[in-house]
Design an enzyme around this catalytic site. Structure first.
Site, PDB file in Angstrom:
ATOM      1  N   LYS A 195       0.843  -1.209   0.000  1.00 38.55           N
ATOM      2  CA  LYS A 195       0.000   0.000   0.000  1.00 38.55           C
ATOM      3  C   LYS A 195       0.872   1.251   0.000  1.00 38.55           C
ATOM      4  O   LYS A 195       1.583   1.527   0.963  1.00 38.55           O
ATOM      5  CB  LYS A 195      -0.904   0.057   1.228  1.00 38.55           C
ATOM      6  CG  LYS A 195      -1.924   1.182   1.073  1.00 38.55           C
ATOM      7  CD  LYS A 195      -2.510   1.683   2.366  1.00 38.55           C
ATOM      8  CE  LYS A 195      -1.859   2.892   2.928  1.00 38.55           C
ATOM      9  NZ  LYS A 195      -2.042   4.144   2.179  1.00 38.55           N
ATOM     10  N   GLY A 247       7.165   4.532   8.040  1.00 41.17           N
ATOM     11  CA  GLY A 247       6.285   5.674   8.236  1.00 41.17           C
ATOM     12  C   GLY A 247       6.533   6.300   9.590  1.00 41.17           C
ATOM     13  O   GLY A 247       7.623   6.177  10.156  1.00 41.17           O
ATOM     14  N   SER A 248       5.504   6.936  10.112  1.00 42.21           N
ATOM     15  CA  SER A 248       5.685   7.676  11.363  1.00 42.21           C
ATOM     16  C   SER A 248       5.744   6.728  12.562  1.00 42.21           C
ATOM     17  O   SER A 248       5.210   5.609  12.527  1.00 42.21           O
ATOM     18  CB  SER A 248       4.524   8.649  11.535  1.00 42.21           C
ATOM     19  OG  SER A 248       3.322   7.923  11.594  1.00 42.21           O
ATOM     20  N   THR A 249       6.352   7.209  13.611  1.00 42.99           N
ATOM     21  CA  THR A 249       6.463   6.405  14.829  1.00 42.99           C
ATOM     22  C   THR A 249       5.075   6.153  15.425  1.00 42.99           C
ATOM     23  O   THR A 249       4.797   5.051  15.921  1.00 42.99           O
ATOM     24  CB  THR A 249       7.405   7.109  15.830  1.00 42.99           C
ATOM     25  OG1 THR A 249       8.711   7.143  15.226  1.00 42.99           O
ATOM     26  CG2 THR A 249       7.492   6.372  17.148  1.00 42.99           C
ATOM     27  N   GLY A 252       3.510   3.440  13.447  1.00 41.53           N
ATOM     28  CA  GLY A 252       4.320   2.234  13.709  1.00 41.53           C
ATOM     29  C   GLY A 252       3.929   1.568  15.019  1.00 41.53           C
ATOM     30  O   GLY A 252       3.806   0.342  15.103  1.00 41.53           O
ATOM     31  N   GLU A 269      10.349   0.770  10.113  1.00 41.74           N
ATOM     32  CA  GLU A 269      11.310   1.851   9.831  1.00 41.74           C
ATOM     33  C   GLU A 269      10.563   3.144  10.116  1.00 41.74           C
ATOM     34  O   GLU A 269       9.659   3.515   9.360  1.00 41.74           O
ATOM     35  CB  GLU A 269      11.732   1.830   8.357  1.00 41.74           C
ATOM     36  CG  GLU A 269      12.362   0.534   7.903  1.00 41.74           C
ATOM     37  CD  GLU A 269      13.854   0.477   8.173  1.00 41.74           C
ATOM     38  OE1 GLU A 269      14.376   1.359   8.884  1.00 41.74           O
ATOM     39  OE2 GLU A 269      14.496  -0.453   7.682  1.00 41.74           O
ATOM     40  N   CYS A 303      13.515  10.670   6.643  1.00 41.45           N
ATOM     41  CA  CYS A 303      13.542  10.132   8.003  1.00 41.45           C
ATOM     42  C   CYS A 303      14.922  10.296   8.643  1.00 41.45           C
ATOM     43  O   CYS A 303      15.028  10.511   9.838  1.00 41.45           O
ATOM     44  CB  CYS A 303      13.142   8.673   7.976  1.00 41.45           C
ATOM     45  SG  CYS A 303      14.060   7.749   6.736  1.00 41.45           S
ATOM     46  N   GLU A 400      10.353  15.478  15.334  1.00 43.81           N
ATOM     47  CA  GLU A 400      10.678  15.385  13.923  1.00 43.81           C
ATOM     48  C   GLU A 400       9.841  16.418  13.161  1.00 43.81           C
ATOM     49  O   GLU A 400       8.616  16.350  13.173  1.00 43.81           O
ATOM     50  CB  GLU A 400      10.351  13.975  13.425  1.00 43.81           C
ATOM     51  CG  GLU A 400      10.766  13.749  12.003  1.00 43.81           C
ATOM     52  CD  GLU A 400      10.444  12.338  11.524  1.00 43.81           C
ATOM     53  OE1 GLU A 400       9.340  11.839  11.807  1.00 43.81           O
ATOM     54  OE2 GLU A 400      11.306  11.745  10.856  1.00 43.81           O
TER      55      GLU A 400
HETATM   56  P1  TAP Z   1       2.501   7.745   8.138  1.00 43.95           P
HETATM   57  O1  TAP Z   1       1.420   8.724   8.324  1.00 43.95           O
HETATM   58  O2  TAP Z   1       2.856   6.876   9.275  1.00 43.95           O
HETATM   59  O3  TAP Z   1       2.084   6.877   6.880  1.00 43.95           O
HETATM   60  C1  TAP Z   1       2.863   5.840   6.377  1.00 43.95           C
HETATM   61  C2  TAP Z   1       1.972   4.871   5.664  1.00 43.95           C
HETATM   62  O4  TAP Z   1       1.105   4.215   6.605  1.00 43.95           O
HETATM   63  C3  TAP Z   1       1.039   5.515   4.648  1.00 43.95           C
HETATM   64  O5  TAP Z   1       0.873   4.639   3.560  1.00 43.95           O
HETATM   65  C4  TAP Z   1      -0.227   5.667   5.447  1.00 43.95           C
HETATM   66  O6  TAP Z   1      -1.373   5.804   4.677  1.00 43.95           O
HETATM   67  C5  TAP Z   1      -0.241   4.375   6.221  1.00 43.95           C
HETATM   68  N1  TAP Z   1      -1.075   4.385   7.402  1.00 43.95           N
HETATM   69  C6  TAP Z   1      -1.613   5.450   8.060  1.00 43.95           C
HETATM   70  N2  TAP Z   1      -2.322   5.029   9.124  1.00 43.95           N
HETATM   71  C7  TAP Z   1      -2.224   3.677   9.152  1.00 43.95           C
HETATM   72  C8  TAP Z   1      -2.726   2.662  10.024  1.00 43.95           C
HETATM   73  N3  TAP Z   1      -3.447   2.954  11.100  1.00 43.95           N
HETATM   74  N4  TAP Z   1      -2.408   1.379   9.760  1.00 43.95           N
HETATM   75  C9  TAP Z   1      -1.648   1.058   8.694  1.00 43.95           C
HETATM   76  N5  TAP Z   1      -1.159   1.965   7.830  1.00 43.95           N
HETATM   77  C10 TAP Z   1      -1.436   3.260   8.057  1.00 43.95           C
HETATM   78  O7  TAP Z   1       3.853   8.421   7.695  1.00 43.95           O
HETATM   79  P2  TAP Z   1       4.040   9.456   6.539  1.00 43.95           P
HETATM   80  O8  TAP Z   1       3.548  10.765   7.034  1.00 43.95           O
HETATM   81  O9  TAP Z   1       3.521   8.931   5.263  1.00 43.95           O
HETATM   82  O10 TAP Z   1       5.625   9.457   6.402  1.00 43.95           O
HETATM   83  C11 TAP Z   1       6.421  10.223   7.180  1.00 43.95           C
HETATM   84  C12 TAP Z   1       7.063   9.406   8.280  1.00 43.95           C
HETATM   85  O11 TAP Z   1       7.730   8.281   7.759  1.00 43.95           O
HETATM   86  C13 TAP Z   1       8.106  10.198   9.014  1.00 43.95           C
HETATM   87  O12 TAP Z   1       7.948  10.061  10.392  1.00 43.95           O
HETATM   88  C14 TAP Z   1       9.410   9.578   8.566  1.00 43.95           C
HETATM   89  O13 TAP Z   1      10.471   9.715   9.444  1.00 43.95           O
HETATM   90  C15 TAP Z   1       9.021   8.178   8.323  1.00 43.95           C
HETATM   91  N6  TAP Z   1       9.926   7.551   7.392  1.00 43.95           N
HETATM   92  C16 TAP Z   1      10.815   6.660   7.878  1.00 43.95           C
HETATM   93  C17 TAP Z   1      11.700   6.052   7.038  1.00 43.95           C
HETATM   94  C18 TAP Z   1      12.675   5.078   7.597  1.00 43.95           C
HETATM   95  S1  TAP Z   1      13.438   4.153   6.546  1.00 43.95           S
HETATM   96  N7  TAP Z   1      12.885   4.954   8.851  1.00 43.95           N
HETATM   97  C19 TAP Z   1      11.694   6.336   5.691  1.00 43.95           C
HETATM   98  C20 TAP Z   1      10.776   7.230   5.212  1.00 43.95           C
HETATM   99  C21 TAP Z   1       9.884   7.825   6.095  1.00 43.95           C
HETATM  100  P3  TAP Z   1      -1.877   7.277   4.301  1.00 43.95           P
HETATM  101  O14 TAP Z   1      -0.820   7.854   3.416  1.00 43.95           O
HETATM  102  O15 TAP Z   1      -3.114   7.030   3.581  1.00 43.95           O
HETATM  103  O16 TAP Z   1      -2.052   8.022   5.576  1.00 43.95           O
END
Ligand code: TAP
Length: 490
Positions: A195, A247-249, A252, A269, A303, A400
């Protein structure tokens, strides 16, 4: 002679005015709407809901895509399960052929994919062209090379795949995160339901087309688009054997709770608050470039961004002066222009989050500075921003930001630098800038970060494992370590 002089004189202003044309979006053919990719076909959702994805640089609607509901996710997991038997039974060398084919098609279509990713994400074309796409292809090539050598990778003579992998990825590196997830899963004989994030679904849908082009057997890769509820249905599905999340902590932790008590394997991650540590003996010109790259690459939506600059007190003023001078040269604007350094913020929601945290920085007493730059009127933009006089208690030093905002702190001794760098709930990345090799080796062991860069920052290689400690998650992606997450013998 006179003529020659004249020509040289008139050529000068023209050279300064030269601006290469933006990369043409005509190289990518975006359909008005997309279905879900399940069992080798694009299909509608049972419920039929559509969402829109927009260009963050212009707010123009790029396409509609499908909201996958629980029953669609169920279909995708069943397709992946059906494909798992035959796929995992293939000799590794046969699986490798598909991965090599995918890698080559990504290379062949890289211009189209780079423009697509830039349109949907807002990041500069120079980054998608020179960083994202080459790394995506490299990742598939790298894991293709492992597929027929698993028995020699130290996991036992016959390492077994886990089954169906549910993979949920964020919007900051959509295609690269997809590659980090799908390449090792397929190399080890697993099948996948992935997804993508709701603001950047397009490159994953184009990747589905690449899977078809590569002749990948049906059901080995399935792409379900939608919002967080789609992700939640996927990770909670009982037919899934492995969950890989980036994704976000906060999300996670929610996923860890869902998976707890089941026999699903999990890798996370998550976020970061990386320290970029500059000592007085560092090659400062190089360090300035590293600081800029560390926090403004991908608008700081990384990240492992070096979002906290720890600079030795004795060189603080010198570094800040040079850094400010450098920031005035950054070009913010049209992501499709090859000269652009800083593109758009991915979404209105993310822009609001950055704006709120930057305001908190000011309210808590740090000093805010940005170079003069004109931001486009449409779209989501945030000027490169520095905060000096930041203390460890400030929110901008602890949370962050995930945006182009750098918090500058100082230190006097190496011990203090380590203590401050480690003073965060995260543990993903750190950078050290110094002439002393012994200092680098010592600090690399003291810094509680999954990746420690020395005299560089944001360098990636598929052979190198990446992942975090503490609230940055667990498990590693990349390298031989990246195979472990998808094998029974780990
Ligand atoms: P999230 O809001 O956590 O979203 C990540 C993914 O999870 C998206 O596809 C999101 O869908 C989905 N999601 C949201 N709620 C969910 C739930 N309850 N159950 C399962 N999946 C769900 O993060 P983001 O805002 O897209 O990304 C930014 C974060 O990712 C930052 O904190 C960043 O540090 C982290 N990140 C970490 C890494 C590594 S390698 N550590 C790399 C890249 C990013 P939607 O998009 O539809 O909300």
């Amino acid at each position: 002679m006179t003529e020659l002089t004249q020509q040289t004189e008139t050529a000068k202003p023209a050279a300064f005015a030269y601006a290469p044309a933006p990369e043409s979006r005509a190289v990518v053919d975006i359909a008005p709407s997309y279905g879900l990719f399940i069992d080798g076909e694009f299909t509608d959702s049972a419920a039929g809901g559509l969402r829109k994805t927009v260009s963050p640089a212009t707010e123009e609607v790029l396409a509609e895509y499908t909201q996958a509901e629980a029953e669609d996710v169920d279909r995708a997991v069943k397709a992946a399960r059906k494909a798992f038997g035959p796929w995992s039974a293939l000799p590794g060398a046969e699986r490798a052929k598909y991965l090599f084919r995918i890698a080559r098609i990504v290379q062949e279509r890289s211009r189209e994919l780079a423009v697509l990713e830039t349109l949907d994400n807002g990041k500069p074309i120079r980054e998608t062209r020179d960083a994202d796409l080459p790394l995506v292809a490299a990742h598939f090539f790298y894991y293709a090379g492992w597929a027929d050598k698993l028995a020699y990778a130290g996991f036992g003579a016959a390492p077994q795949p886990l089954g169906v992998a549910a993979q949920v990825i964020p919007w900051n590196f959509p295609l690269m995160m997809l590659a980090w997830k799908i390449a090792p899963a397929l190399a080890t004989g697993n099948t996948v339901v992935l997804k993508p994030a709701e603001t950047t679904p397009l490159s994953a849908l184009f990747f589905a087309d690449i899977c078809r082009q590569a002749g990948l057997p049906r059901g080995v890769v399935n792409i379900v688009t939608g919002d967080g509820s789609t992700g939640a249905s996927l990770v909670g599905h009982p037919g899934v054997d492995k969950v890989a999340f980036t994704g976000s902590t906060a999300v996670g932790k929610e996923i860890a709770r869902t998976v707890a008590g089941t026999d699903k394997r999990l890798t996370l991650e998550l976020g970061g608050k990386g320290a970029n540590i500059v000592f007085e003996d560092a090659p400062l010109d190089q360090a300035i470039e590293g600081i800029v790259n560390g926090i403004f690459f991908n608008q700081g939506q990384v990240c492992c961004a070096g979002s906290r600059l720890l600079v030795q007190e004795s060189v603080h003023d010198e570094v800040l002066d040079a850094l400010k001078r450098r920031l005035t040269t950054l070009r913010v604007g049209d992501p499709l222009d090859k000269n652009t350094d800083v593109g758009a913020i991915n979404s209105a929601e993310q822009l609001a989050r950055i704006t709120e945290l930057a305001a908190a920085g000011e309210a808590e007493g740090a000093e805010r500075w940005s170079p003069a730059c004109e931001l486009p009127s449409d779209g989501y933009w945030f000027a490169p921003t520095l905060f000096t006089g930041v203390t460890q208690a400030h929110r901008i030093a602890r949370e962050e930001v995930f945006g182009p905002v750098l918090s500058v702190l100082t230190f006097r001794t190496q011990e203090e630098a380590v203590a401050k760098a480690n003073n965060t709930p995260y543990g993903l990345s750190a950078g050290i800038w110094t002439e002393k090799g012994s200092r680098i080796l010592k600090m690399a062991n003291q810094l509680r970060a999954g990746v420690v860069w020395a005299n560089t920052f944001n360098k990636f290689d598929p052979a190198s494992p990446f992942g975090g400690y503490k609230e940055s998650g667990f498990g590693r992606e990349g390298g031989r370590h990246g195979l472990e997450a998808y094998l029974e013998h780990a």
